[in-house]
Scaffold this motif. Structure first.
Motif, PDB file in Angstrom:
ATOM      1  N   ASN A 161       0.810  -1.213   0.000  1.00  0.00           N
ATOM      2  CA  ASN A 161       0.000   0.000   0.000  1.00  0.00           C
ATOM      3  C   ASN A 161       0.846   1.266   0.000  1.00  0.00           C
ATOM      4  OD1 ASN A 161      -2.192  -1.707   0.321  1.00  0.00           O
ATOM      5  ND2 ASN A 161      -1.890  -1.717   2.548  1.00  0.00           N
ATOM      6  N   ASN A 162       1.884   1.220   0.797  1.00  0.00           N
ATOM      7  CA  ASN A 162       2.551   2.454   1.144  1.00  0.00           C
ATOM      8  C   ASN A 162       3.975   2.440   0.604  1.00  0.00           C
ATOM      9  OD1 ASN A 162       2.939   4.842   2.469  1.00  0.00           O
ATOM     10  ND2 ASN A 162       3.335   3.905   4.472  1.00  0.00           N
ATOM     11  N   ILE A 163       4.300   3.404  -0.254  1.00  0.00           N
ATOM     12  CA  ILE A 163       5.665   3.488  -0.794  1.00  0.00           C
ATOM     13  C   ILE A 163       6.241   4.854  -0.459  1.00  0.00           C
ATOM     14  CG2 ILE A 163       7.099   3.453  -2.873  1.00  0.00           C
ATOM     15  CD1 ILE A 163       5.129   1.544  -4.099  1.00  0.00           C
ATOM     16  N   ILE A 164       7.393   4.856   0.167  1.00  0.00           N
ATOM     17  CA  ILE A 164       7.999   6.121   0.594  1.00  0.00           C
ATOM     18  C   ILE A 164       9.394   6.245  -0.027  1.00  0.00           C
ATOM     19  CG2 ILE A 164       8.869   7.411   2.608  1.00  0.00           C
ATOM     20  CD1 ILE A 164       6.789   5.788   4.283  1.00  0.00           C
ATOM     21  N   TYR A 165       9.705   7.406  -0.557  1.00  0.00           N
ATOM     22  CA  TYR A 165      11.065   7.688  -1.041  1.00  0.00           C
ATOM     23  C   TYR A 165      11.730   8.675  -0.106  1.00  0.00           C
ATOM     24  CZ  TYR A 165      10.400   5.336  -5.506  1.00  0.00           C
ATOM     25  OH  TYR A 165      10.204   4.386  -6.476  1.00  0.00           O
ATOM     26  N   LEU A 166      12.927   8.349   0.328  1.00  0.00           N
ATOM     27  CA  LEU A 166      13.711   9.286   1.130  1.00  0.00           C
ATOM     28  C   LEU A 166      14.957   9.655   0.337  1.00  0.00           C
ATOM     29  CD1 LEU A 166      13.733   7.444   4.585  1.00  0.00           C
ATOM     30  CD2 LEU A 166      12.126   9.181   3.799  1.00  0.00           C
ATOM     31  N   ASN A 167      15.226  10.945   0.251  1.00  0.00           N
ATOM     32  CA  ASN A 167      16.445  11.392  -0.406  1.00  0.00           C
ATOM     33  C   ASN A 167      17.212  12.271   0.559  1.00  0.00           C
ATOM     34  OD1 ASN A 167      16.376  10.490  -3.286  1.00  0.00           O
ATOM     35  ND2 ASN A 167      14.391  11.509  -3.176  1.00  0.00           N
ATOM     36  N   GLY A 168      18.475  11.953   0.744  1.00  0.00           N
ATOM     37  CA  GLY A 168      19.315  12.866   1.508  1.00  0.00           C
ATOM     38  C   GLY A 168      19.327  12.607   2.996  1.00  0.00           C
ATOM     39  N   GLU A 169      19.627  13.639   3.765  1.00  0.00           N
ATOM     40  CA  GLU A 169      19.853  13.513   5.194  1.00  0.00           C
ATOM     41  C   GLU A 169      18.536  13.255   5.914  1.00  0.00           C
ATOM     42  OE1 GLU A 169      22.224  15.875   8.717  1.00  0.00           O
ATOM     43  OE2 GLU A 169      21.811  16.826   6.809  1.00  0.00           O
ATOM     44  N   GLU A 170      18.527  12.220   6.733  1.00  0.00           N
ATOM     45  CA  GLU A 170      17.256  11.879   7.348  1.00  0.00           C
ATOM     46  C   GLU A 170      17.454  11.474   8.802  1.00  0.00           C
ATOM     47  OE1 GLU A 170      14.493  12.173   5.730  1.00  0.00           O
ATOM     48  OE2 GLU A 170      15.117  12.204   3.623  1.00  0.00           O
ATOM     49  N   HIS A 171      16.750  12.148   9.681  1.00  0.00           N
ATOM     50  CA  HIS A 171      16.662  11.679  11.065  1.00  0.00           C
ATOM     51  C   HIS A 171      15.189  11.517  11.322  1.00  0.00           C
ATOM     52  CE1 HIS A 171      20.905  12.397  12.010  1.00  0.00           C
ATOM     53  NE2 HIS A 171      20.767  13.346  11.112  1.00  0.00           N
ATOM     54  N   LYS A 172      14.708  10.322  11.173  1.00  0.00           N
ATOM     55  CA  LYS A 172      13.259  10.171  11.141  1.00  0.00           C
ATOM     56  C   LYS A 172      12.804   8.971  11.930  1.00  0.00           C
ATOM     57  CE  LYS A 172      11.283  12.640   7.432  1.00  0.00           C
ATOM     58  NZ  LYS A 172      11.272  12.802   5.995  1.00  0.00           N
TER      59      LYS A 172
ATOM     60  N   THR B 186       4.646  -1.620   3.955  1.00  0.00           N
ATOM     61  CA  THR B 186       5.348  -0.421   3.479  1.00  0.00           C
ATOM     62  C   THR B 186       6.658  -0.790   2.805  1.00  0.00           C
ATOM     63  OG1 THR B 186       4.413   0.884   5.286  1.00  0.00           O
ATOM     64  CG2 THR B 186       6.376   1.783   4.226  1.00  0.00           C
ATOM     65  N   ILE B 187       6.956  -0.049   1.712  1.00  0.00           N
ATOM     66  CA  ILE B 187       8.297  -0.127   1.109  1.00  0.00           C
ATOM     67  C   ILE B 187       8.927   1.245   1.266  1.00  0.00           C
ATOM     68  CG2 ILE B 187       9.674  -0.567  -0.945  1.00  0.00           C
ATOM     69  CD1 ILE B 187       7.400  -2.023  -2.174  1.00  0.00           C
ATOM     70  N   ILE B 188      10.113   1.280   1.789  1.00  0.00           N
ATOM     71  CA  ILE B 188      10.831   2.554   1.856  1.00  0.00           C
ATOM     72  C   ILE B 188      12.094   2.444   1.020  1.00  0.00           C
ATOM     73  CG2 ILE B 188      11.991   4.230   3.358  1.00  0.00           C
ATOM     74  CD1 ILE B 188      10.102   3.343   5.604  1.00  0.00           C
ATOM     75  N   TYR B 189      12.227   3.366   0.065  1.00  0.00           N
ATOM     76  CA  TYR B 189      13.469   3.478  -0.715  1.00  0.00           C
ATOM     77  C   TYR B 189      14.221   4.681  -0.187  1.00  0.00           C
ATOM     78  CZ  TYR B 189      10.972   0.561  -4.129  1.00  0.00           C
ATOM     79  OH  TYR B 189      10.271  -0.429  -4.741  1.00  0.00           O
ATOM     80  N   HIS B 190      15.400   4.456   0.276  1.00  0.00           N
ATOM     81  CA  HIS B 190      16.182   5.539   0.874  1.00  0.00           C
ATOM     82  C   HIS B 190      17.477   5.685   0.076  1.00  0.00           C
ATOM     83  CE1 HIS B 190      18.122   7.159   4.863  1.00  0.00           C
ATOM     84  NE2 HIS B 190      18.318   7.963   3.828  1.00  0.00           N
ATOM     85  N   PHE B 191      17.607   6.799  -0.627  1.00  0.00           N
ATOM     86  CA  PHE B 191      18.800   7.041  -1.440  1.00  0.00           C
ATOM     87  C   PHE B 191      19.591   8.177  -0.840  1.00  0.00           C
ATOM     88  CE2 PHE B 191      15.850   4.889  -4.125  1.00  0.00           C
ATOM     89  CZ  PHE B 191      16.658   3.969  -4.777  1.00  0.00           C
TER      90      PHE B 191
ATOM     91  N   ASP C 165      13.849  -3.856  -9.150  1.00  0.00           N
ATOM     92  CA  ASP C 165      13.239  -3.370 -10.390  1.00  0.00           C
ATOM     93  C   ASP C 165      12.145  -2.359 -10.145  1.00  0.00           C
ATOM     94  OD1 ASP C 165      14.789  -4.985 -11.861  1.00  0.00           O
ATOM     95  OD2 ASP C 165      13.320  -6.624 -11.996  1.00  0.00           O
ATOM     96  N   SER C 166      11.577  -2.390  -8.935  1.00  0.00           N
ATOM     97  CA  SER C 166      10.363  -1.615  -8.718  1.00  0.00           C
ATOM     98  C   SER C 166      10.626  -0.128  -8.454  1.00  0.00           C
ATOM     99  CB  SER C 166       9.595  -2.225  -7.538  1.00  0.00           C
ATOM    100  OG  SER C 166      10.481  -2.386  -6.456  1.00  0.00           O
ATOM    101  N   ILE C 167      11.907   0.268  -8.449  1.00  0.00           N
ATOM    102  CA  ILE C 167      12.210   1.675  -8.176  1.00  0.00           C
ATOM    103  C   ILE C 167      11.734   2.557  -9.337  1.00  0.00           C
ATOM    104  CG2 ILE C 167      14.069   3.353  -7.796  1.00  0.00           C
ATOM    105  CD1 ILE C 167      15.753   0.959  -6.757  1.00  0.00           C
ATOM    106  N   ASP C 168      11.106   3.673  -9.001  1.00  0.00           N
ATOM    107  CA  ASP C 168      10.741   4.663  -9.998  1.00  0.00           C
ATOM    108  C   ASP C 168      11.936   5.602 -10.179  1.00  0.00           C
ATOM    109  OD1 ASP C 168       9.794   6.684 -11.509  1.00  0.00           O
ATOM    110  OD2 ASP C 168       8.013   7.091 -10.284  1.00  0.00           O
ATOM    111  N   LYS C 169      12.677   5.384 -11.271  1.00  0.00           N
ATOM    112  CA  LYS C 169      13.956   6.085 -11.424  1.00  0.00           C
ATOM    113  C   LYS C 169      13.788   7.595 -11.545  1.00  0.00           C
ATOM    114  CE  LYS C 169      16.951   2.390 -12.736  1.00  0.00           C
ATOM    115  NZ  LYS C 169      16.556   1.421 -13.758  1.00  0.00           N
ATOM    116  N   GLU C 170      12.606   8.026 -11.985  1.00  0.00           N
ATOM    117  CA  GLU C 170      12.396   9.478 -12.096  1.00  0.00           C
ATOM    118  C   GLU C 170      12.439  10.162 -10.740  1.00  0.00           C
ATOM    119  OE1 GLU C 170       8.932  10.365 -14.371  1.00  0.00           O
ATOM    120  OE2 GLU C 170       9.799   9.482 -16.190  1.00  0.00           O
TER     121      GLU C 170
END
Ligand SMILES: Nc1ncnc2c1ncn2[C@@H]1O[C@H](COP(=O)(O)OP(=O)(O)OP(=O)(O)O)[C@@H](O)[C@H]1O
Ligand SMILES: [Mg+2]
Lengths: 189, 249
Positions: A2-13, A21-26, A172-177
């Motif tokens: 259901n839940n997809i989250i993208y994290l970019n950069g510095e994160e204290h969360k 949930t899927i979290i992609y953290h780059f 494969d499931s990453i949205d590269k945009e």
């Protein structure tokens, strides 16, 4: 999922999750400190952390299995480019009250040069009824892999690039945009 | 095509010698087979031709179309048209088969292959080899069965169009029907590319019944001890390698 989250950069969360949930953290050359609470029975977390590191950085992640039958799959992949420090602390916590949990982590750091890379995988488990796994690898890309790729006519440099993007974009499931900065950074390596 | 003279090979940074003054000449369009007991250096020969990082030439030369290739990098050798189908193909997690093969094609041809053409050729080749089409999206050889790995090597051969092919125990891992299919593909390729030569490393004459060898060599103790034709392969199948040992003593 259901839940997809993208994290970019510095994160204290801190995340309090009540659904799958899927979290992609780059992360490019940042430290992060992440806490995830699995607060509802039967939910599953996939966490993909991919990181390109140049300077001294720390990455901490803690997954708390606060409810029974929760599952976590945490994949931490880092490329340490220079000779800097890259330290991962990866905690999975299953308290006594949580039964039937599944707690998995896979940690890998590729040193391009002679980086000071370290991984502390930590499974803190107070309940016997659990399936827990962890793996950790620190090193270079395997010469055998480079040989195989190069034996098909691909230069060492391009072979390296294929391995790097395979390693850092590991699903494969990453949205590269959504992560174009990160993709650009891979191409600079 | 391939001319190997007095070739001695050892394991890098060690004193383990594997090949000892080996000579082998393969002409255009010829099919050669090498048989020999386990651990005699057959795969080492295949790998040193390809430029594998674990081995070092201590004597002699390997010439491909009159050019000494012993100093060339692995990819430079592949670009000249040398292809090694490996005994135990490597698994590479994260890199998809299609991206891999397409990159290889672009590098070998020196130009970007048209995506539509690439997909079309890929589909034909998969079909020829009776491979499931989803395997091109999977990581290279990851979770492939033994036979699928071997077919994947031949898929790459078909798409990369080499001039000289080494098959290191292609027949191990392939079931009877698959071996037939794969050999049919190789024979078709040889028919379409008359100049192409093949070196088949095998323990069994069966594959040689499909791809007929002009020469059969016996490699033992790091050296070719005997050369003959198909009859020699059948003799080995029947009597084992002791006949070679006896002749030498
Ligand atoms: N990197 C290495 N380090 C140490 N010994 C090696 C290395 N590579 C090969 N050898 C040894 O060299 C010998 C030849 O190996 P090779 O793989 O070429 O044999 P082979 O003829 O292909 O055998 P098989 O029929 O079992 O495939 C073996 O004894 C092997 O153990
Ligand atoms: Mg072998």
């Amino acid at each position: 999922m259901n839940n997809i989250i993208y994290l970019n950069g510095e994160e204290h969360k801190e995340f309090n999750l009540e659904e799958d949930t899927i979290i992609y953290h780059f992360s490019i050359d940042k430290s992060s400190d992440i806490t995830i609470n699995l607060n509802k029975e039967d939910i599953t977390l996939y966490y993909y952390y991919n990181n390109i590191n140049y300077n001294d950085n720390n990455y901490k992640i803690r997954v708390n299995h606060n409810k029974s039958n929760t599952k976590s799959f945490v994949y931490n992949h880092g490329v340490n480019v220079n000779n800097s420090k890259l330290h991962y602390w990866v905690d999975g916590y299953v308290p006594k009250k949580s039964n039937g949990c599944d707690c998995n982590q896979d940690n890998q750091i590729i040193n391009i040069n002679d980086g000071n890379s370290k991984i502390w995988p930590n499974l803190l488990i107070d309940n016997f009824d659990v399936n827990a796994n962890h793996a950790a690898y620190i090193g270079k890309f395997k010469e055998e892999d480079l040989f195989y790729i190069m034996s098909r006519g691909i230069s060492r440099k391009k072979a390296y690039k294929l391995l790097l993007s395979g390693f850092l974009l590991n699903t494969d499931s990453i949205d590269k945009e959504k992560i174009s900065d990160f993709v650009d950074e891979i191409n600079k390596l | 095509m391939l001319n190997i003279k007095n070739l001695s090979v050892k394991v890098i940074d060690s004193d383990i010698n594997i090949l000892n003054k080996l000579n082998l000449e393969i002409g255009n369009g010829e099919v050669h087979a090498i048989m020999g007991p386990n651990g005699t250096g057959k795969s080492t020969l295949a790998k040193i031709i390809m430029g594998h990082y674990q081995y070092e030439v201590t004597n002699g030369s390997i010439k491909f179309n009159n050019k000494d290739i012993t100093k060339l990098s692995v990819d430079e050798r592949a670009k000249l048209g040398i292809f090694l189908s490996m005994q135990d193909p490597t698994v590479i997690d994260g890199v998809s088969n299609s991206e891999f093969i397409r990159t290889a094609q672009n590098e070998i041809n020196g130009s970007k292959t048209n995506l539509y053409e690439f997909i079309k050729n890929m589909e034909f080749s998969l079909d020829d080899l009776k491979l499931d089409s989803n395997m091109i999206h999977r990581s290279i050889n990851k979770d492939f069965s033994g036979g699928e790995k071997k077919k994947n090597e031949i898929l790459q051969m078909k798409l990369l169009k080499p001039k000289f092919i080494i098959l290191d125990e292609l027949d191990s891992g392939l079931d009877v029907d698959s071996l037939k299919i794969v050999c049919k593909n190789i024979n078709k390729y040889l028919k379409d590319n008359k100049e192409c030569s093949i070196l088949i490393i095998t323990h069994y004459p069966r594959i040689l019944e499909y791809i007929k060898p002009d020469y059969v060599h016996i490699l033992k103790d790091g050296n070719i001890k005997k050369t003959g034709d198909m009859k020699l392969a059948l003799e080995i199948e029947k009597n084992g390698y002791q006949i070679i040992g006896e002749e030498n003593e």
